[in-house]
Every structure is written in C-alpha cells, then in structure tokens.
Design an enzyme around this catalytic site. Structure first.
Site, PDB file in Angstrom:
ATOM      1  N   ALA A  66       0.846  -1.189   0.000  1.00 44.36           N
ATOM      2  CA  ALA A  66       0.000   0.000   0.000  1.00 44.36           C
ATOM      3  C   ALA A  66       0.881   1.237   0.000  1.00 44.36           C
ATOM      4  O   ALA A  66       2.076   1.169   0.292  1.00 44.36           O
ATOM      5  CB  ALA A  66      -0.912   0.003   1.222  1.00 44.36           C
ATOM      6  N   GLY A 112      -0.505  -5.225   1.190  1.00 48.84           N
ATOM      7  CA  GLY A 112      -1.792  -5.135   0.521  1.00 48.84           C
ATOM      8  C   GLY A 112      -1.826  -5.869  -0.812  1.00 48.84           C
ATOM      9  O   GLY A 112      -2.891  -6.300  -1.255  1.00 48.84           O
ATOM     10  N   GLU A 115      -2.532  -9.384   0.079  1.00 48.53           N
ATOM     11  CA  GLU A 115      -3.929  -9.421   0.512  1.00 48.53           C
ATOM     12  C   GLU A 115      -4.874  -9.375  -0.691  1.00 48.53           C
ATOM     13  O   GLU A 115      -5.906 -10.055  -0.721  1.00 48.53           O
ATOM     14  CB  GLU A 115      -4.209  -8.262   1.469  1.00 48.53           C
ATOM     15  CG  GLU A 115      -3.520  -8.445   2.822  1.00 48.53           C
ATOM     16  CD  GLU A 115      -3.762  -7.286   3.760  1.00 48.53           C
ATOM     17  OE1 GLU A 115      -4.405  -7.493   4.804  1.00 48.53           O
ATOM     18  OE2 GLU A 115      -3.298  -6.168   3.473  1.00 48.53           O
ATOM     19  N   GLU A 135       3.872  -5.973   7.422  1.00 52.59           N
ATOM     20  CA  GLU A 135       3.283  -4.858   8.169  1.00 52.59           C
ATOM     21  C   GLU A 135       3.882  -4.654   9.563  1.00 52.59           C
ATOM     22  O   GLU A 135       3.963  -3.516  10.035  1.00 52.59           O
ATOM     23  CB  GLU A 135       1.762  -5.042   8.283  1.00 52.59           C
ATOM     24  CG  GLU A 135       1.000  -4.737   7.007  1.00 52.59           C
ATOM     25  CD  GLU A 135       0.937  -5.922   6.046  1.00 52.59           C
ATOM     26  OE1 GLU A 135       0.192  -5.835   5.054  1.00 52.59           O
ATOM     27  OE2 GLU A 135       1.639  -6.926   6.291  1.00 52.59           O
TER      28      GLU A 135
END
Length: 259
Positions: A66, A112, A115, A135
């Site tokens: 992200a 992300g 994900e 993360e």
C-alpha cells in the site's frame, strides 16, 4: 469511469485488469483502490464477463504493498475506516463475487498486494515471485483481511510465522504451503490464468457462482452447509440444469446460457 491507475479490457468474456503504476511497483493508493472497486462492480453486473484476471504492470511487481505515505499520520479511527472501506469495496467484494477472480502474480506481492491476491479465488505465481506480509516492520498488522485469509489458506502456525517474522517466501514455497495454486515461468502467468478461466467458461455460470459462494461460506458463514444446501436447491430451478442433464443423456456438449 475513466481509469488513471488501471488498464481494463474485456476479451473473449475475460476481464483483464492491470494495475498500472509500474514506477511505484503498483502500490495501492486511494485512487487505485477506488478504481478497483469500480472495475469489480463492473465485472459483477456485466453478463459478458465470465471471469477476471488481475495482474500488475511490468516484470517486477504484482503489487508491492500500500502507499504508506497516505496514511502515515492516521489515528485509530481513521485506520479502522481505512481497513473497513478497503475491505468492503475491494477485497471482500472480490472474494464475494459470483465471477471467478484469478490473481496473476508476476513479481512481488507484499502487504496489501498479497492481501489482494488472497482475496482472489485462484492464484498463479511466476517463478520469480516473492510473497509476504511485512506490516509488523511498520508497527502495523495486515488490515485488508490478511490475517484471516492467510490463516485460511496455509493454517494458523504458518500464518503466524509469516506475519510476525515479516519474512518473504518464494513462489515454490508458496505453492508448497498452499498459498498459490500454480507456479509457472513469468511469461506464462497470464496464459495459465486464461487456461483455467477458459475451462470454467465451459461450465454452467450460475452453478459456478453457486459453487464459489458455497466454498467462501465455509469460512465466512456460521453454517456453510446450509448455504451449500440452499445453492444446490436453486440450481434445480435453472435452465442450465435442464440443459446439462439433457446434454448428458443425449451424449453431447452442453450449451449453457447462464439462466
């Protein structure tokens, strides 16, 4: 909607979506997530689309995470809303789609990005791909369903190891633990995804949708068996069921119409 961060095209009933931020390693910023939400909605409401392939531009990354700068000064409530809106509009929307989504992982799939790949129903990885959830190195945890979907795919122990160490794994290891379905040379990632979707396209569309819904319910519903039973019953009311039975009896190929 005119896309600035995506390339989207439909060919032979397959929607191809390329996240087109190569210089940023296809990182997910707010605008990209908004565009992804729009293209997912388009896929769901467009009968012509029978399946979706998501990939990243270039040869380095599927999605390398992200855009951290966008939320570096968020407070707790803003962080929750970031996760809630992203999950609802993009990640859960993909998983809950009646159309099969395939992630063509053509390089790094981190944070992300992983994900996003896990939200898809099937994952194909190039042999140079690296996957991970880093993360905790930022003082965060995965917020777009990563803790849940990774656990569903690889089991609790391996999920905790990957998330708490933040270590990346290669494509071969990812296939070994069930994180991806296939590993192929980078030049063949899209063609492998097409091969799978072209097979799915031969099957009854409403039955495919019912199957996806029932499998997803096994993780997300309190009683997945009930969902399966209901979807099984609904199939008997479709024209495709009658066509499938007739084709079987008459020893010919089925001609499904999605009704």
């Amino acid at each position: 909607m005119e896309y600035q961060n995506l390339i989207s095209t439909v060919k032979e009933n397959i929607l191809y979506v390329t996240i087109n931020r190569e210089k940023a390693l296809n990182a997910l910023n707010k605008d990209t997530l908004t565009e992804l939400a729009d293209v997912i909605a388009f896929a769901n409401k467009t009968p012509e689309v029978r399946g979706v392939i998501i990939t990243g531009a270039g040869e380095k990354a599927f999605v390398a995470g992200a855009d951290i700068k966008e939320f570096s000064d968020y407070n707790g409530k803003q962080g929750e809303e970031l996760a809630r809106s992203g999950n609802g509009n993009v990640f859960n929307a993909i998983e809950g789609s009646s159309k099969p989504f395939i992630a063509a992982i053509n390089g790094f799939a981190l944070g992300g990005g992983l994900e996003l790949a896990m939200a898809c129903h099937i994952r194909i990885a190039s042999d140079n791909a690296k996957l991970g959830l880093p993360e905790v190195t930022l003082g965060l945890i995965p917020g777009y369903g990563g803790t849940q979907r990774l656990t569903q795919l690889v089991g609790k122990g391996k999920a905790i190891e990957m998330i708490t160490t933040a270590n990346m794994i290669n494509a071969v290891e990812a296939e070994k633990i069930g994180l991806v379905n296939y590993v192929v040379p980078q030049a063949e990632v899209i063609s492998k995804a097409e091969e799978i979707l072209n097979t799915i396209k031969l099957r009854a569309p409403l039955a495919v949708a019912a199957a996806i819904k029932s499998v997803v319910a096994s993780f997300n519903e309190t009683d997945g068996y009930s969902v399966e039973t209901q979807e099984f019953g609904k199939c008997f009311e479709t024209e495709d069921f009658k066509e499938g039975v007739s084709a079987f009896v008459e020893k010919r190929k089925s001609a499904f119409v999605g009704k």
